[in-house]
Design a protein around this motif. Structure first.
Motif, PDB file in Angstrom:
ATOM      1  N   PRO A   1       3.214  -5.370  -1.104  1.00 10.43           N
ATOM      2  CA  PRO A   1       4.491  -6.156  -0.791  1.00 10.43           C
ATOM      3  C   PRO A   1       4.688  -7.638  -1.208  1.00 10.43           C
ATOM      4  CG  PRO A   1       3.757  -4.737   1.014  1.00 10.43           C
ATOM      5  CD  PRO A   1       2.543  -4.906   0.140  1.00 10.43           C
ATOM      6  N   ARG A   2       3.557  -8.316  -0.950  1.00  6.98           N
ATOM      7  CA  ARG A   2       3.564  -9.807  -1.038  1.00  6.98           C
ATOM      8  C   ARG A   2       3.877 -10.001  -2.506  1.00  6.98           C
ATOM      9  NH1 ARG A   2       1.400  -9.661   3.785  1.00  6.98           N
ATOM     10  NH2 ARG A   2       1.894 -11.641   4.918  1.00  6.98           N
ATOM     11  N   VAL A   3       3.363  -9.059  -3.574  1.00  7.91           N
ATOM     12  CA  VAL A   3       3.480  -9.404  -4.977  1.00  7.91           C
ATOM     13  C   VAL A   3       4.782  -8.582  -5.649  1.00  7.91           C
ATOM     14  CG1 VAL A   3       1.048 -10.047  -5.188  1.00  7.91           C
ATOM     15  CG2 VAL A   3       1.812  -7.727  -5.562  1.00  7.91           C
ATOM     16  N   LEU A   4       4.819  -7.587  -4.947  1.00  9.39           N
ATOM     17  CA  LEU A   4       6.093  -6.786  -5.761  1.00  9.39           C
ATOM     18  C   LEU A   4       7.400  -6.645  -5.010  1.00  9.39           C
ATOM     19  CD1 LEU A   4       4.526  -3.607  -7.314  1.00  9.39           C
ATOM     20  CD2 LEU A   4       5.147  -5.663  -8.439  1.00  9.39           C
ATOM     21  N   GLY A   5       7.468  -7.355  -3.709  1.00 11.70           N
ATOM     22  CA  GLY A   5       8.511  -7.095  -2.824  1.00 11.70           C
ATOM     23  C   GLY A   5       8.330  -5.879  -2.033  1.00 11.70           C
ATOM     24  N   ALA A   6       8.967  -5.922  -0.739  1.00 13.41           N
ATOM     25  CA  ALA A   6       8.557  -4.844   0.154  1.00 13.41           C
ATOM     26  C   ALA A   6       9.030  -3.422  -0.436  1.00 13.41           C
ATOM     27  CB  ALA A   6       9.339  -4.883   1.538  1.00 13.41           C
ATOM     28  N   GLU A   7      10.224  -3.402  -1.092  1.00 14.22           N
ATOM     29  CA  GLU A   7      10.776  -2.063  -1.430  1.00 14.22           C
ATOM     30  C   GLU A   7       9.907  -1.497  -2.723  1.00 14.22           C
ATOM     31  OE1 GLU A   7      15.151  -1.761  -2.031  1.00 14.22           O
ATOM     32  OE2 GLU A   7      15.452  -2.984  -0.218  1.00 14.22           O
ATOM     33  N   MET A   8       9.778  -2.269  -3.608  1.00 14.06           N
ATOM     34  CA  MET A   8       9.019  -1.708  -4.730  1.00 14.06           C
ATOM     35  C   MET A   8       7.677  -1.410  -4.236  1.00 14.06           C
ATOM     36  SD  MET A   8       9.318  -1.255  -8.029  1.00 14.06           S
ATOM     37  CE  MET A   8       7.897  -0.332  -9.031  1.00 14.06           C
ATOM     38  N   ALA A   9       6.888  -2.029  -3.738  1.00 14.94           N
ATOM     39  CA  ALA A   9       5.658  -1.800  -3.150  1.00 14.94           C
ATOM     40  C   ALA A   9       5.780  -0.688  -2.003  1.00 14.94           C
ATOM     41  CB  ALA A   9       5.079  -2.856  -2.333  1.00 14.94           C
ATOM     42  N   LEU A  10       6.532  -0.301  -1.305  1.00 15.48           N
ATOM     43  CA  LEU A  10       6.814   0.818  -0.527  1.00 15.48           C
ATOM     44  C   LEU A  10       7.180   2.194  -1.483  1.00 15.48           C
ATOM     45  CD1 LEU A  10       6.945   2.526   2.113  1.00 15.48           C
ATOM     46  CD2 LEU A  10       8.882   1.838   2.370  1.00 15.48           C
ATOM     47  N   ASN A  11       7.788   1.994  -2.613  1.00 11.11           N
ATOM     48  CA  ASN A  11       8.095   3.067  -3.286  1.00 11.11           C
ATOM     49  C   ASN A  11       6.818   3.410  -4.026  1.00 11.11           C
ATOM     50  OD1 ASN A  11      10.269   4.442  -4.589  1.00 11.11           O
ATOM     51  ND2 ASN A  11      11.219   2.545  -4.864  1.00 11.11           N
ATOM     52  N   LEU A  12       5.923   2.661  -4.699  1.00 13.00           N
ATOM     53  CA  LEU A  12       4.543   2.749  -5.333  1.00 13.00           C
ATOM     54  C   LEU A  12       3.761   3.576  -4.198  1.00 13.00           C
ATOM     55  CD1 LEU A  12       5.071   1.222  -7.982  1.00 13.00           C
ATOM     56  CD2 LEU A  12       2.829   0.372  -7.485  1.00 13.00           C
ATOM     57  N   ILE A  13       3.716   2.990  -2.964  1.00  8.30           N
ATOM     58  CA  ILE A  13       2.864   3.463  -1.971  1.00  8.30           C
ATOM     59  C   ILE A  13       2.998   4.876  -1.502  1.00  8.30           C
ATOM     60  CG2 ILE A  13       1.792   3.043   0.303  1.00  8.30           C
ATOM     61  CD1 ILE A  13       2.210   0.003  -0.455  1.00  8.30           C
ATOM     62  N   VAL A  14       4.405   4.969  -1.299  1.00  6.77           N
ATOM     63  CA  VAL A  14       4.715   6.584  -0.709  1.00  6.77           C
ATOM     64  C   VAL A  14       4.810   7.410  -1.466  1.00  6.77           C
ATOM     65  CG1 VAL A  14       7.369   6.738  -0.825  1.00  6.77           C
ATOM     66  CG2 VAL A  14       6.231   6.970   1.130  1.00  6.77           C
ATOM     67  N   LYS A  15       4.835   7.236  -2.963  1.00  9.46           N
ATOM     68  CA  LYS A  15       4.736   8.181  -3.838  1.00  9.46           C
ATOM     69  C   LYS A  15       3.458   8.440  -4.464  1.00  9.46           C
ATOM     70  CE  LYS A  15       9.440   8.114  -6.015  1.00  9.46           C
ATOM     71  NZ  LYS A  15      10.068   6.968  -6.434  1.00  9.46           N
ATOM     72  N   GLY A  16       2.840   7.439  -4.601  1.00  6.15           N
ATOM     73  CA  GLY A  16       1.411   7.408  -4.975  1.00  6.15           C
ATOM     74  C   GLY A  16       1.175   7.550  -6.456  1.00  6.15           C
ATOM     75  N   ASP A  17       2.216   7.591  -7.319  1.00  3.33           N
ATOM     76  CA  ASP A  17       2.117   7.875  -8.792  1.00  3.33           C
ATOM     77  C   ASP A  17       1.736   6.637  -9.688  1.00  3.33           C
ATOM     78  OD1 ASP A  17       2.578  10.711  -8.288  1.00  3.33           O
ATOM     79  OD2 ASP A  17       4.844  10.356  -8.273  1.00  3.33           O
ATOM     80  N   PRO A  18       0.973   6.892 -10.740  1.00  2.00           N
ATOM     81  CA  PRO A  18       0.637   5.655 -11.383  1.00  2.00           C
ATOM     82  C   PRO A  18       2.104   5.277 -12.040  1.00  2.00           C
ATOM     83  CG  PRO A  18      -0.053   7.664 -12.397  1.00  2.00           C
ATOM     84  CD  PRO A  18       0.531   7.965 -11.094  1.00  2.00           C
ATOM     85  N   VAL A  19       2.168   3.857 -12.230  1.00  2.00           N
ATOM     86  CA  VAL A  19       2.779   3.115 -13.062  1.00  2.00           C
ATOM     87  C   VAL A  19       2.478   2.147 -14.120  1.00  2.00           C
ATOM     88  CG1 VAL A  19       4.787   1.698 -12.934  1.00  2.00           C
ATOM     89  CG2 VAL A  19       4.587   3.167 -10.971  1.00  2.00           C
ATOM     90  N   ASN A  20       2.732   2.140 -15.300  1.00  7.81           N
ATOM     91  CA  ASN A  20       2.178   1.334 -16.344  1.00  7.81           C
ATOM     92  C   ASN A  20       2.279  -0.127 -16.110  1.00  7.81           C
ATOM     93  OD1 ASN A  20       1.426   3.383 -17.802  1.00  7.81           O
ATOM     94  ND2 ASN A  20       2.883   3.113 -19.449  1.00  7.81           N
TER      95      ASN A  20
END
Ligand code: NAI
Length: 703
Positions: free
Chosen positions: A141-160
Motif C-alpha cells: 500500500p505504501r508504494v501503490l496506494g491502499a486501493e490498488m494494493a488491496l486489489n492485488l492482495i485480495v485477488k492474488g492474480d499476477p499483474v504485468n
C-alpha cells in the motif's frame, strides 16, 4: 548455497539460484544474508544488485519446505528483509519473469527496484487461504496506494510489471528496464548511480518510511469489506486482506507488521487454509505417478484424431483445437459429422459474442479441424480418442479397425465411462498403447480427466497422456480399471444414500439444501434432474443383474417409470415451469415417496441436516478408502482432486478425504458404525474400510 555471489566492478550481484522458481527456502535465505554480509564487508563494493538466476526473480516461499521446521528457521524471510533494509550499501532489486508472494516482499525490502517488462507481479497468498506474511500488506500500500494494493492482495492474480510501472504516482518500481535482456546491465548502472548519490552518507530510501493513508479510510474499508465478504463467503482470508491493508493505513509500520503476522498465523490454523494448501499440493502431486519417473520419455503428440462427433467427441475435440493441436474427427455418416461441427461452431460463436474469444482465434481453431468418414485419414494421428456409443461391441469394431490403420506407437484412447479398458485393449494387438481418457461433460469445460491405466498400458503412454492433459488445461488423475473408475464408483454410493434418506423420511429438497449448504454446487436430486434420471436408471438396471444383493432405494426407479427424467422432460424429482430451471418441490413426488414408504412399512422420521451431510459425504469417504485399498487410486489426494474438479465438492473443504482427515478418522469411523446399525440402510457398506480403521487406530489421517 542456493544464491550466487559475484562482483562486477564496484557492484556486487547476488543471484537467487534455487530452480525452478528461486523459492525462498532456508539455503536461499542464508545465501542472501551471506551475500549481503560479504558485500558490506568488501570496501571495493559500493552497491548491491539482488536478482534471480534462470526463469524467475522469485516465486516466493519454497513449497518443498512447507510444513517442515526449515520454513520457520532463522533467518526467516522477515529477517532477510530486515537485513536488506539495514544494509549500509544500497540494494537494487532487479525483478524479472516472476516476483510473487515472498519474492515480491523481498523486492519491497530493497532500497531500489528496477523491473523488466513482462514480469508477473503478485501476492497470491490469498489463494492458499492466507494473507502475505512478510510485510506485503504493509509495504505494497505504501508504494501503490491502499486501493490498488488491496486489489492485488485480495485477488492474488499476477499483474504485468509494465502495467504497475505505468501507474501514476507509483513507487513500486524506480525504473522499467528496456527489455529482460538489458535488465541486469541497467540494474548495475542504477546501482552505481545510487551509490554515487548516497556517497555523502544520506539515508537510503525504505518503503517502510513512506506514508500510508487513505483519505476516506473508514468508508472505503467498510465498503471493501462488505464487498469482499459477499464474494468470498466460505473463505476467511479475503476479508482479512482488507483488515491487514486497513491496519497499514491506521497503525505505525511495525505495529501493522506485527498485526499482519498475527493474522497470517491465525489463518494458517483455519480448516480452509489447510484445505487450500492441501489442494495446492494435491494438484501438483496428481501429475506424479509413483512408478513413472522423469526418466520415462513421453511420446510426441502432433496430431490427434477423435472418433465420434457426439456430445463428448465434440467437446474433446475443442480442447485440442484450443491448444493449437490439429484434430481429425471421424464419424460413420456425413450428417453426424455436420451436426458435430455445427455444435462446436455454435459454441465458439457464443464465446465470440460474449467477447471471450476473438473472431480470428475462432477461425484459427476451426481451421485446425478436419473431418472424415475414412479410417485411412487417421494414419498419421499420434493420439486417437474414441468417443462412440457406450457398447462393448461398437468399441470392439472401432479398436480392431484402429489396430489395422494406426501408425506404430500411436496412442489409442477410449473415453468410456463404464466399460473395462482392459477388455477394450484386448481388441488390439497393442494393448500397451491403449489407455482410458475419461473426460467429463461438457468436455471442453470440465477440468477433470480420469486417465485409466490398463493392466498393460505402457509407462510412456501414461507420461504422454499426463503431459498432453496439461497442454489442454485439464487436471489429470490416474485411476486403475474398475467399475466407475474413481469418481463414478464413489458417486454411486452417494446416490444410494440419497435414495435411502428420502425413503426414511427426508424430502429431495431437504437433502439438496443440506448438502448445498455444506458447499456442494448442487444436491443429488437437482443434479439428477439436470443430467437426466434415466442415466442412473440404466446403470441400476445393469446392477440389479450384476449385483442382485446390492441394496437400492426403488424411489428413483418409480420416478423414471413415471417418465420424470428431469429438466429435459419438464419434470423429475422437482416440477419445472416451461423454459425455466427453478426446481419446485413436487406434490406428486411427495405422494409417490409416501406411498412407497407405506408399501415398505416405513414410518418416516425427521432426519437432521447433519445426518444427511454425514451420510452423503462419508459414503464417498468409505468408498474412497476402498479405492485406495484396491490400488485404484495411488493416493488420497488424487481422490480429492477428482471430487474437486469433476463433482463440485467444495474447494474450501479440500475434497472428501481431506475433509474426513480434518474431522478425524476416529470420529468418521464412529459415525459409520452408527449408520451400520440403521436397519433401513446398508449395514455391510457402512463397515468402515479396513484402511480407515487402521489409520484411526494409529491416530493418522489419509495424508
Ligand atoms: P453420443 O451418442 O452423443 O455420441 C456418440 C457418437 O458416436 C455419435 O455421433 C455416433 O454417430 C458416433 N458413433 C457411434 N458408433 C460409431 C462408430 N462405429 N464409428 C464412428 N462413430 C460412431 O455419446 P456421448 O455422450 O458423446 O458418449 C460417447 C462416449 O463417451 C461413450 O463411451 C460414453 O460412455 C462416454 N462418456 C460420456 C459422457 C457423457 O456425459 N455423455 C461422460 C463421459 C464419458
Amino acid at each position: 548455497m542456493t544464491a550466487q555471489y559475484q562482483v562486477q566492478g564496484d557492484v556486487a550481484i547476488i543471484s537467487l539460484n534455487n530452480p525452478p522458481v528461486n523459492g525462498l527456502g532456508y539455503d536461499t535465505r542464508i545465501g542472501i544474508t551471506n551475500g549481503l554480509e560479504q558485500a558490506n564487508a568488501d570496501a571495493a563494493v559500493k552497491a548491491i544488485v539482488l536478482t534471480g538466476a534462470g526463469k524467475a526473480f522469485s516465486g516466493g516461499a519454497d513449497i518443498r519446505e512447507f510444513n517442515s521446521p526449515k520454513a520457520m528457521q532463522e533467518p526467516t524471510l522477515l529477517s532477510v528483509i530486515l537485513a536488506l533494509e539495514n544494509s549500509a550499501k544500497p540494494v537494487v532489486a532487479a525483478v524479472h519473469s516472476v516476483a510473487m508472494g515472498g519474492g515480491l516482499e523481498l523486492a519491497l525490502g530493497c532500497h531500489y527496484r528496477i523491473a523488466a517488462p513482462g514480469a508477473k507481479i503478485a501476492l497470491p497468498e490469498v489463494k492458499l487461504g492466507l494473507i502475505p506474511g512478510a510485510g506485503g500488506t504493509v509495504r505494497l500500500p505504501r508504494v501503490l496506494g491502499a486501493e490498488m494494493a488491496l486489489n492485488l492482495i485480495v485477488k492474488g492474480d499476477p499483474v504485468n510489471s509494465e502495467v504497475l510501472a505505468g501507474l501514476p504516482g507509483q513507487k513500486l518500481f524506480d525504473k522499467l528496464a528496456a527489455s529482460p535482456e538489458s535488465l541486469l546491465q541497467e540494474a548495475v548502472a542504477l546501482a552505481k548511480e545510487v551509490a554515487a548519490k548516497h556517497a555523502d552518507g544520506s539515508a537510503l530510501p525504505l518503503v517502510r518510511k513512506l506514508p500510508c493513508k487513505h483519505p476516506q479510510g473508514d468508508a472505503y474499508f467498510q465498503f471493501a469489506r462488505n464487498m469482499v465478504a459477499g464474494m468470498s463467503r466460505n473463505f476467511p482470508a479475503p476479508v482479512k486482506c482488507v483488515d491487514a491493508v486497513e491496519n497499514a493505513t491506521k497503525y505505525k509500520f511495525d505495529d501493522a507488521l506485527a498485526k499482519e503476522r498475527e493474522i497470517f498465523l491465525a489463518l494458517m490454523q483455519t480448516p480452509e487454509c489447510k484445505a487450500l494448501r492441501h489442494v495446492f499440493a494435491a494438484e501438483r502431486a496428481a501429475s506424479k505417478i509413483p512408478d513413472v519417473g522423469p526418466e520415462v520419455q513421453p511420446r510426441e503428440i502432433k496430431k490427434v484424431a477423435v472418433i465420434g462427433a457426439g456430445t463428448m467427441g465434440g467437446g474433446i475435440t475443442m480442447n485440442f483445437l484450443n491448444a493449437g493441436i490439429p484434430v481429425t474427427m471421424l464419424e460413420m455418416k456425413q450428417e453426424a459429422l455436420n451436426r458435430g461441427v455445427e455444435v462446436m461452431s455454435k459454441n465458439y460463436e457464443a464465446q465470440v459474442k460474449k467477447g471471450k474469444l476473438k473472431q480470428d482465434k475462432y477461425e484459427q481453431r476451426m481451421a485446425l479441424l478436419k473431418t472424415t468418414l475414412s479410417y485411412d485419414d487417421l494414419k498419421e494421428a499420434d493420439l486417437i480418442i474414441e468417443a462412440v456409443f457406450e457398447e462393448l461391441g461398437v468399441k470392439e469394431q472401432v479398436f480392431k479397425k484402429l489396430d489395422e490403420v494406426a501408425k506404430p506407437g500411436a496412442i489409442l484412447a477410449s473415453n468410456t465411462s463404464t466399460l473395462d479398458v482392459d477388455k477394450i485393449a484386448a481388441f488390439t494387438k497393442r494393448p500397451q498403447d491403449v489407455v482410458g481418457m475419461h473426460f467429463f461433460s461438457p468436455a471442453n469445460v470440465m477440468k477433470l480427466l480420469e486417465v485409466v491405466r490398463g493392466a498393460k498400458t505402457a509407462k510412456d503412454v501414461l507420461a504422454t497422456v499426463m503431459q498432453i492433459a496439461k497442454k489442454i488445461k485439464k487436471t489429470a488423475v490416474v485411476s486403475g480399471v474398475c467399475d466407475g473408475f474413481i469418481g463414478n464408483r464413489m458417486i454411486e454410493q452417494y446416490s444410494r444414500q440419497a435414495g435411502f434418506l428420502i425413503e426414511e423420511g427426508a424430502t429431495p429438497a431437504q437433502v439438496d439444501k443440506a448438502i448445498e449448504k455444506f458447499g456442494f454446487a448442487m444436491g443429488p436430486f437437482r443434479m439428477g434432474d439436470l443430467a437426466g434420471n434415466d442415466i442412473g436408471w440404466a446403470i441400476r438396471k445393469r446392477r440389479y443383474v450384476e449385483k442382485p444383493d446390492m441394496k437400492y432405494s426403488k424411489t428413483a426407479d418409480l420416478l423414471c417409470e413415471l417418465g420424470r427424467f428431469g429438466q429435459k422432460t419438464g419434470a423429475g424429482w422437482y416440477d419445472y415451469q416451461p423454459g425455466k430451471r427453478d426446481a419446485i418441490p413436487s406434490k406428486l413426488v411427495e405422494d409417490m415417496v409416501a406411498k412407497h414408504r407405506q408399501d415398505l412399512g416405513i414410518t418416516p422420521r425427521t432426519i437432521s441436516d447433519q445426518e444427511i451431510v454425514q451420510r452423503l459425504v462419508y459414503s464417498l469417504v468409505n468408498e474412497g478408502a476402498r479405492i485406495l485399498e484396491d490400488g485404484i487410486a495411488s493416493k488420497a489426494s488424487d481422490i480429492d482432486m477428482v471430487y474437486l474438479t469433476g463433482y463440485g465438492f467444495p474447494l474450501w473443504r479440500g475434497g472428501p478425504m481431506q475433509y474426513a482427515s480434518q474431522v478425524g478418522l476416529f470420529n468418521v469411523a464412529e459415525s459409520m458404525k452408527r449408520f451400520a446399525r440403521n436397519p433401513l440402510d446398508d449395514a455391510q457398506f457402512w463397515q468402515p474400510a479396513a484402511l480407515i480403521t487402521k489409520l484411526a487406530a494409529e491416530g493418522k489421517t489419509f495424508g
